[in-house]
Scaffold this active site. Structure first.
Site, PDB file in Angstrom:
ATOM      1  N   ARG A   1       0.807  -1.210   0.000  1.00 13.07           N
ATOM      2  CA  ARG A   1       0.000   0.000   0.000  1.00 13.07           C
ATOM      3  C   ARG A   1       0.849   1.273   0.000  1.00 13.07           C
ATOM      4  NH1 ARG A   1      -4.721  -1.157   1.355  1.00 13.07           N
ATOM      5  NH2 ARG A   1      -3.779  -2.937   2.379  1.00 13.07           N
ATOM      6  N   THR A   2       1.782   1.358   0.930  1.00 12.45           N
ATOM      7  CA  THR A   2       2.543   2.599   1.067  1.00 12.45           C
ATOM      8  C   THR A   2       3.413   2.837  -0.168  1.00 12.45           C
ATOM      9  OG1 THR A   2       2.577   2.252   3.441  1.00 12.45           O
ATOM     10  CG2 THR A   2       4.107   3.876   2.585  1.00 12.45           C
TER      11      THR A   2
ATOM     12  N   LYS B   1      24.571  -7.217  -0.422  1.00  9.60           N
ATOM     13  CA  LYS B   1      26.027  -7.405  -0.555  1.00  9.60           C
ATOM     14  C   LYS B   1      26.765  -6.852   0.651  1.00  9.60           C
ATOM     15  CE  LYS B   1      25.743  -6.498  -5.521  1.00  9.60           C
ATOM     16  NZ  LYS B   1      26.031  -5.432  -6.479  1.00  9.60           N
TER      17      LYS B   1
ATOM     18  N   ARG C   1      11.383   3.003   3.499  1.00 10.60           N
ATOM     19  CA  ARG C   1      10.877   2.187   4.610  1.00 10.60           C
ATOM     20  C   ARG C   1      11.986   1.243   5.014  1.00 10.60           C
ATOM     21  NH1 ARG C   1       5.217  -0.839   5.135  1.00 10.60           N
ATOM     22  NH2 ARG C   1       4.702   1.319   5.576  1.00 10.60           N
TER      23      ARG C   1
ATOM     24  N   HIS D   1       5.474   6.535  11.395  1.00 10.99           N
ATOM     25  CA  HIS D   1       4.959   6.387  10.032  1.00 10.99           C
ATOM     26  C   HIS D   1       4.234   7.690   9.694  1.00 10.99           C
ATOM     27  CE1 HIS D   1       3.626   4.733   6.408  1.00 10.99           C
ATOM     28  NE2 HIS D   1       2.923   3.700   6.811  1.00 10.99           N
TER      29      HIS D   1
END
Lengths: 306, 143
Positions: A51-52, A80, A101, A129
């Site tokens: 969604r975000t 890596k 995120r 958030h």
């Protein structure tokens, strides 16, 4: 350079400005269709999200801009062994703005120390958030016509629910807001938040059932008990069904109460509630796209005019 | 018990009894090559008992670290056998690389290049908060 790491990085007036712009974009999206042509948004998602990430990408594409990025740490140089700081420095050479995120708390702030472009925190572990909070504020303001003088109930996982932490921080800056924190003892809001409410003299109560407070609430913010935030699966299974909203529990609620949820839901809101006019969680999704359009536009404007 | 007066250096006085070894460790006094005296449980009118550390050299002392460990410490600067300055400490507003964040979910646990920043949030209760994740640490002095 301005970033959005925590919702309180912005003043109340700045937030109102973003919400106003979001309202204008909802009213006349065509007027903004080409406004960010030639600009690039990087979406760095070190943790899965549908969604975000899609709402950020949709927001940038709706403004005529372009998008690049990755949707899991496995598909970045993190696999890596590259440090977050080096990844951010590199990507900020390829883009005009970054939405990130990360599962670790404070990662966007760490990234902002090295980035050449504005960073937007799209969720950092169980911490914050802020763009969900902008979405929530926009939804509440569009439903109620105000963000002051109301009783806000927050229900479910208040310990790990980062949307809850950000929303409390944002709404505690408005006059006459009272919080009712509804959760099992194991999932109460962290003490640093209640301590801050006490220091600021903002009224709040902690209760264990939603039924006892339902008639008082102007807004009911439901949250999911998130499996990925638990260290122990037995604790998750024991608590996940504790707080389920259904039409029976809503009988005593105000006729104009607004029910919000950051989504995705599991079973904490019965689907029988979806057609209730008080359920606005799908309006929230739509608002999320427009408020992110307004945010990206505002941060890029601030940078240009700095 | 007699400890010689120092010629030029620093005397850390009014250390809360039992906390002197914390000061010794935080200031890494085991690594200096000048004479250092650590005196425990000295009688004190104000504290009942106190610790004292005498350092017979003009070394740099991080006052933020000292203030965090015990804001009640008095720092006496001695030159040519005379007291030339007396500094009172308080809890510092900011701590950089003095303490580490204990939150296992904090970004500082995996990004080694990041400095550990803590901001004083509540002076009366000695509460510091990690700049990155907001996790709290309480000042040792007020535990």
């Amino acid at each position: 350079m301005r970033h959005l790491i925590d919702i309180t990085d912005f003043t109340v007036e700045e937030i109102e400005g973003i919400l106003d712009l979001g309202d204008q974009m909802i009213a006349d999206p065509a007027a903004y269709r080409e406004s960010l042509r030639g600009r690039i948004l990087a979406t760095l998602f070190f943790e899965p999200s549908t969604r975000t990430r899609l709402s950020f990408e949709s927001a940038m594409l709706s403004l005529g801009g372009s998008v690049l990025g990755f949707s899991s740490a496995d598909s970045s140089s993190t696999a890596k062994g590259e440090s977050l700081m080096d990844t951010i420095r590199t990507v900020s050479c390829y883009s005009d703005i970054i939405a990130m995120r990360h599962p670790k708390e404070g990662a966007p702030m760490a990234g902002s120390l090295k980035s050449y472009v504005p960073i937007i925190n799209a969720g950092d572990g169980g911490h914050n958030h802020p763009t969900q909070t902008l979405t929530d504020l926009m939804t509440i303001r569009r439903c109620k016509g105000r963000l002051s003088n109301m009783v806000v109930g927050l229900c479910g996982d208040l310990k790990f629910g980062r949307t809850v932490h950000s929303l409390i921080g944002a709404m505690s800056r408005y006059e006459g807001v009272e919080f009712v924190l509804i959760s099992p003892p194991e999932l109460k809001v962290p003490s640093y938040i209640t301590e801050e409410l006490k220091v600021k003299g903002i009224p709040f109560r902690e209760v264990e059932t939603m039924e006892e407070v339902m008639p008082e609430l102007d807004v009911l913010y439901m949250t999911r008990v998130q499996k990925e935030r638990f260290f122990n699966e037995a604790d998750y299974i024991r608590l996940k069904d504790t707080y389920i909203l259904d039409p029976e529990k809503l009988r005593t609620a105000k006729a104009d109460m607004s029910i919000l949820h950051p989504l995705p839901r599991v079973n904490e809101i019965s689907t029988r509630v979806d057609d209730d006019p008080r359920a606005v969680y799908f309006d929230q999704v739509r608002n999320g796209r427009f408020v992110r359009m307004a945010l990206i536009t505002t941060l890029l404007n601030w940078r240009e005019n700095a | 018990m007699n400890i010689d007066a120092i010629h030029s250096g620093i005397v850390l006085d009014h250390i809360k009894a039992g906390r002197g070894m914390d000061v010794y460790r935080f200031l890494k006094l085991d690594e200096v090559d000048c004479p250092v005296a650590y005196i425990r449980n000295v009688r004190s009118n104000a504290l009942g008992r106190k610790d004292i550390i005498k350092i017979d050299s003009e070394i740099q002392v991080d006052l933020d670290v000292l203030g965090y460990i015990d804001p009640g410490i008095t720092v006496n600067i001695i030159k040519d056998g005379k007291l030339v300055e007396k500094k009172k400490l308080s809890l510092p507003e900011k701590l950089v690389n003095v303490i580490t964040c204990k939150n296992p979910r904090c970004i500082t646990t995996v990004e080694n290049a990041l400095d550990q920043h803590f901001i004083l949030k509540d002076r009366a209760r000695g509460i510091y908060r990690c700049m990155f994740c907001d996790a709290e640490r309480k000042s040792k002095a007020l535990r």
